[in-house]
Write an enzyme that holds these catalytic residues in place. Sequence first.
Site, PDB file in Angstrom:
ATOM      1  N   TYR A 133       0.863  -1.180   0.000  1.00 22.01           N
ATOM      2  CA  TYR A 133       0.000   0.000   0.000  1.00 22.01           C
ATOM      3  C   TYR A 133       0.899   1.230   0.000  1.00 22.01           C
ATOM      4  O   TYR A 133       1.494   1.578   1.017  1.00 22.01           O
ATOM      5  CB  TYR A 133      -0.909  -0.034   1.228  1.00 22.01           C
ATOM      6  CG  TYR A 133      -1.873   1.132   1.381  1.00 22.01           C
ATOM      7  CD1 TYR A 133      -2.042   2.104   0.398  1.00 22.01           C
ATOM      8  CD2 TYR A 133      -2.646   1.243   2.534  1.00 22.01           C
ATOM      9  CE1 TYR A 133      -2.939   3.146   0.549  1.00 22.01           C
ATOM     10  CE2 TYR A 133      -3.544   2.297   2.707  1.00 22.01           C
ATOM     11  CZ  TYR A 133      -3.678   3.239   1.717  1.00 22.01           C
ATOM     12  OH  TYR A 133      -4.566   4.282   1.877  1.00 22.01           O
ATOM     13  N   LYS A 161      -1.013  -1.198  -4.335  1.00 27.42           N
ATOM     14  CA  LYS A 161      -2.107  -0.220  -4.382  1.00 27.42           C
ATOM     15  C   LYS A 161      -1.421   1.129  -4.488  1.00 27.42           C
ATOM     16  O   LYS A 161      -0.754   1.585  -3.554  1.00 27.42           O
ATOM     17  CB  LYS A 161      -2.932  -0.317  -3.099  1.00 27.42           C
ATOM     18  CG  LYS A 161      -3.916   0.789  -2.905  1.00 27.42           C
ATOM     19  CD  LYS A 161      -4.940   0.350  -1.880  1.00 27.42           C
ATOM     20  CE  LYS A 161      -5.232   1.396  -0.817  1.00 27.42           C
ATOM     21  NZ  LYS A 161      -5.563   2.706  -1.315  1.00 27.42           N
TER      22      LYS A 161
HETATM   23  O1  SI3 Z   1      -6.916   2.531   2.299  1.00 23.62           O
HETATM   24  C1  SI3 Z   1      -7.876   3.129   1.863  1.00 23.62           C
HETATM   25  O2  SI3 Z   1      -8.862   3.357   2.528  1.00 23.62           O
HETATM   26  C2  SI3 Z   1      -7.837   3.625   0.497  1.00 23.62           C
HETATM   27  O3  SI3 Z   1      -8.014   2.929  -0.460  1.00 23.62           O
HETATM   28  C3  SI3 Z   1      -7.570   4.975   0.367  1.00 23.62           C
HETATM   29  C4  SI3 Z   1      -7.904   5.528  -1.019  1.00 23.62           C
HETATM   30  O4  SI3 Z   1      -6.736   5.597  -1.780  1.00 23.62           O
HETATM   31  C5  SI3 Z   1      -8.494   6.855  -0.764  1.00 23.62           C
HETATM   32  N1  SI3 Z   1      -7.490   7.702  -0.150  1.00 23.62           N
HETATM   33  C6  SI3 Z   1      -7.692   8.237   1.040  1.00 23.62           C
HETATM   34  C7  SI3 Z   1      -6.557   8.949   1.647  1.00 23.62           C
HETATM   35  O5  SI3 Z   1      -8.744   8.181   1.619  1.00 23.62           O
HETATM   36  C8  SI3 Z   1      -9.105   7.435  -2.003  1.00 23.62           C
HETATM   37  O6  SI3 Z   1     -10.187   6.614  -2.316  1.00 23.62           O
HETATM   38  C9  SI3 Z   1      -9.574   8.862  -1.760  1.00 23.62           C
HETATM   39  O7  SI3 Z   1     -10.363   8.926  -0.602  1.00 23.62           O
HETATM   40  C10 SI3 Z   1     -10.387   9.391  -2.922  1.00 23.62           C
HETATM   41  O8  SI3 Z   1      -9.683   9.238  -4.105  1.00 23.62           O
HETATM   42  C11 SI3 Z   1     -10.752  10.859  -2.695  1.00 23.62           C
HETATM   43  O9  SI3 Z   1      -9.600  11.675  -2.781  1.00 23.62           O
END
Ligand code: SI3
Length: 288
Positions: A133, A161
């Site tokens: 990650y 990821k």
């Molecule tokens: O581990 C996780 O919950 C994720 O997959 C995180 C994901 O990369 C999200 N990043 C964060 C920091 O929450 C994204 O889905 C992000 O919320 C989204 O792209 C909005 O910026």
Amino acid sequence: MNGIYTALICSFDEKGKVNEAGLREIVRHNIDVQQVDGLYVNGSSGENFLMSADQKKKVFEIVKDEAKNDVKLIAQIGALDIDEAIELGRFATELGYDAVSAVTPFYYRFDFDEVRDYYNTILEQVDNKMIIYSIPALTGVSMSLGQFAELFENEKIIGVKFTAPDFFLLERIRHAFPDKLIFSGFDEMLLSAAVLDVDGAIGSTFNVNGRRAKQIFELAQEGRIKEAREIQKVTNDLIADILANGLYQTIKEILKSRGVDAGLCKKPMKNLDADRVKKAQEIAKTYL
Ligand code: SI3
């Protein structure tokens, strides 16, 4: 294991305890309504870094019990205490999780040798596949193509990821490692990543917008870019409004407006005031 995975939100009560009934509803909503291919459990969106090891185990258990084998499950086990990461990795593996994932160790500015040793040590003791990650904006840990290559020498590390806006690096990794799994991590950049031939995506907004994410991904795979771009545009309008109102809190409020008991965020995260709750409800009405 490719496809669209929701980075699962977790439901907490006012005391910061896991709300089991609510978490089960979130799992069902993702499987039955959003129809995603998998769930990424105890990631950033699950408020993992605010939870005790016991709470993380409880979440792994509840999610597996509710999801059964309906979708693929990835357990995020990364923790600064490597023994905890190993314990969680074994626990999730015994429960039947399809893979584990660990955030790059952060805070102490570890050098790359230490990062590589972290993953290899975990994998000596956890009998499962690992997805790295990588989220440099939150961890401060950026890795080069050569460093990814060194990590990928461990055959149990099956992918990454990739939550970063560096599409040059993403293309280089794709080109160099056609057999590794690459999941895009920024929902607002899903189409751009799909064009670069990633294998899937993992995202927080898929809790409420998973169906559109699937459409974008599938259209891109079919080369129907103009149609995919239109859906990415609406998706990004939605994401911009969610980010402006408070990311995880607004996702929870939208879920509540859909009858899902998504609960509260865990302290020190704050919850929405009345105006923002109203705004979240408007966002739900406008886009979903
Ligand atoms: O581990 C996780 O919950 C994720 O997959 C995180 C994901 O990369 C999200 N990043 C964060 C920091 O929450 C994204 O889905 C992000 O919320 C989204 O792209 C909005 O910026």
